[in-house]
Scaffold this motif. Structure first.
Motif, mmCIF file in Angstrom:
data_model
loop_
_atom_site.group_PDB
_atom_site.id
_atom_site.type_symbol
_atom_site.label_atom_id
_atom_site.label_comp_id
_atom_site.label_asym_id
_atom_site.label_seq_id
_atom_site.Cartn_x
_atom_site.Cartn_y
_atom_site.Cartn_z
ATOM 1 N N GLY A 186 1.743 61.132 -87.183
ATOM 2 C CA GLY A 186 1.330 62.036 -88.260
ATOM 3 C C GLY A 186 2.264 63.225 -88.380
ATOM 4 N N ASP A 187 2.646 63.817 -87.244
ATOM 5 C CA ASP A 187 3.553 64.966 -87.262
ATOM 6 C C ASP A 187 4.925 64.599 -87.827
ATOM 7 N N ILE A 188 5.456 63.461 -87.401
ATOM 8 C CA ILE A 188 6.783 63.035 -87.861
ATOM 9 C C ILE A 188 6.817 62.933 -89.386
ATOM 10 N N HIS A 189 5.747 62.385 -89.951
ATOM 11 C CA HIS A 189 5.701 62.167 -91.393
ATOM 12 C C HIS A 189 4.930 63.263 -92.127
ATOM 13 N N GLU A 190 4.605 64.348 -91.416
ATOM 14 C CA GLU A 190 3.883 65.490 -91.980
ATOM 15 C C GLU A 190 2.635 65.035 -92.737
ATOM 16 N N TYR A 191 1.845 64.219 -92.044
ATOM 17 C CA TYR A 191 0.606 63.685 -92.605
ATOM 18 C C TYR A 191 -0.521 64.066 -91.656
ATOM 19 N N TYR A 192 -1.490 64.806 -92.164
ATOM 20 C CA TYR A 192 -2.521 65.351 -91.284
ATOM 21 C C TYR A 192 -3.935 64.995 -91.722
ATOM 22 N N SER A 193 -4.097 64.096 -92.669
ATOM 23 C CA SER A 193 -5.430 63.688 -93.112
ATOM 24 C C SER A 193 -6.127 62.900 -92.016
ATOM 25 N N GLU A 194 -7.442 62.936 -92.040
ATOM 26 C CA GLU A 194 -8.232 62.170 -91.081
ATOM 27 C C GLU A 194 -8.312 60.714 -91.527
ATOM 28 N N TYR A 195 -8.571 59.839 -90.574
ATOM 29 C CA TYR A 195 -8.756 58.417 -90.868
ATOM 30 C C TYR A 195 -10.104 58.016 -90.288
ATOM 31 N N PRO A 196 -11.156 57.969 -91.113
ATOM 32 C CA PRO A 196 -12.481 57.610 -90.611
ATOM 33 C C PRO A 196 -12.461 56.244 -89.918
ATOM 34 N N GLY A 197 -13.158 56.140 -88.809
ATOM 35 C CA GLY A 197 -13.229 54.888 -88.073
ATOM 36 C C GLY A 197 -12.082 54.674 -87.109
ATOM 37 N N ALA A 198 -11.239 55.690 -86.953
ATOM 38 C CA ALA A 198 -10.103 55.601 -86.029
ATOM 39 C C ALA A 198 -10.194 56.744 -85.022
ATOM 40 N N LEU A 199 -9.504 56.594 -83.913
ATOM 41 C CA LEU A 199 -9.439 57.706 -82.965
ATOM 42 C C LEU A 199 -8.742 58.883 -83.635
ATOM 43 N N PRO A 200 -9.192 60.106 -83.357
ATOM 44 C CA PRO A 200 -8.575 61.273 -84.000
ATOM 45 C C PRO A 200 -7.221 61.632 -83.382
ATOM 46 N N ARG A 201 -6.530 62.499 -84.065
ATOM 47 C CA ARG A 201 -5.292 63.069 -83.548
ATOM 48 C C ARG A 201 -5.615 63.887 -82.302
ATOM 49 N N ALA A 202 -4.655 64.018 -81.416
ATOM 50 C CA ALA A 202 -4.804 64.869 -80.230
ATOM 51 C C ALA A 202 -3.909 66.077 -80.437
ATOM 52 N N ASP A 203 -4.385 67.007 -81.235
ATOM 53 C CA ASP A 203 -3.547 68.127 -81.639
ATOM 54 C C ASP A 203 -3.151 69.057 -80.498
ATOM 55 N N VAL A 204 -3.610 68.783 -79.297
ATOM 56 C CA VAL A 204 -3.189 69.593 -78.152
ATOM 57 C C VAL A 204 -1.792 69.208 -77.675
ATOM 58 N N LEU A 205 -1.274 68.066 -78.166
ATOM 59 C CA LEU A 205 0.072 67.650 -77.774
ATOM 60 C C LEU A 205 1.098 68.572 -78.403
ATOM 61 N N SER A 206 2.074 68.938 -77.644
ATOM 62 C CA SER A 206 3.143 69.787 -78.148
ATOM 63 C C SER A 206 4.327 68.928 -78.554
ATOM 64 N N THR A 207 4.820 69.148 -79.747
ATOM 65 C CA THR A 207 6.016 68.432 -80.170
ATOM 66 C C THR A 207 7.272 69.185 -79.719
ATOM 67 N N ASP A 208 7.082 70.232 -78.938
ATOM 68 C CA ASP A 208 8.215 71.025 -78.474
ATOM 69 C C ASP A 208 8.685 70.659 -77.075
ATOM 70 N N SER A 209 8.047 69.707 -76.434
ATOM 71 C CA SER A 209 8.493 69.328 -75.090
ATOM 72 C C SER A 209 9.668 68.366 -75.211
ATOM 73 N N PRO A 210 10.530 68.302 -74.201
ATOM 74 C CA PRO A 210 11.654 67.351 -74.261
ATOM 75 C C PRO A 210 11.185 65.910 -74.449
ATOM 76 N N TYR A 211 10.074 65.539 -73.817
ATOM 77 C CA TYR A 211 9.579 64.170 -73.930
ATOM 78 C C TYR A 211 9.144 63.853 -75.359
ATOM 79 N N THR A 212 8.344 64.732 -75.959
ATOM 80 C CA THR A 212 7.874 64.442 -77.313
ATOM 81 C C THR A 212 9.022 64.527 -78.322
ATOM 82 N N ARG A 213 9.987 65.416 -78.109
ATOM 83 C CA ARG A 213 11.159 65.452 -78.995
ATOM 84 C C ARG A 213 11.913 64.126 -78.912
#
Length: 146
Positions: free
Chosen positions: A82-109
């Protein structure tokens, strides 16, 4: 697979989506059904490996491990994709986003760069965005030139 092809058609070189916020969330997120199928397939695979290599896992343990890994994978996927494609809408019936993840860590980058590479090669490499190790094992890893 049609959803995956459509996702590539609707994704610009800058990773923006042609439909923006109106994009079908199935083009970005894993559905609950996909996550359940992942758990089932992983449980059966782990039980088969246990039978062949005598790993000592009973079916309940295999199910628990598979559910934990599927939850972790899907939570990371929902967020990073979702972050890569700048898409933040919810998807009912799916697991939610884990917005606690940081996209600033070397691993996530690195994971983000890996997924951008997936789009740069037209979806013919870098298939494993959250756990990219298999791409290195099977020779499907694309590394952009720096």
């Amino acid at each position: 697979q049609d959803l995956h092809v459509t996702h590539h058609v609707e994704t610009g070189r800058d990773q923006s989506l042609d439909g923006g916020a109106d994009t079908d969330p199935r083009h970005i997120y894993f559905s609950g059904t996909t996550t359940l199928a992942s758990i089932l397939i992983s449980t059966l695979g782990l039980e088969a490996l246990t039978g062949v290599f005598d790993l000592g896992f009973d079916p309940a343990t295999s199910l628990g491990i598979s559910a934990l890994v599927a939850w972790l994978h899907t939570s990371i996927w929902q967020t990073l994709h979702g972050d890569i494609h700048e898409y933040y809408s919810e998807y009912p019936g799916a697991l939610p986003r884990a917005d606690v993840l940081s996209t600033d860590s070397p691993y996530t980058r690195w994971l983000v760069e890996n997924h951008v590479g997936h789009h740069l090669v037209g979806g013919k490499g870098n298939y494993n965005i959250v756990f990219p190790g298999p791409d290195y094992l099977w020779g499907t890893c694309f590394q952009p030139e720096r």
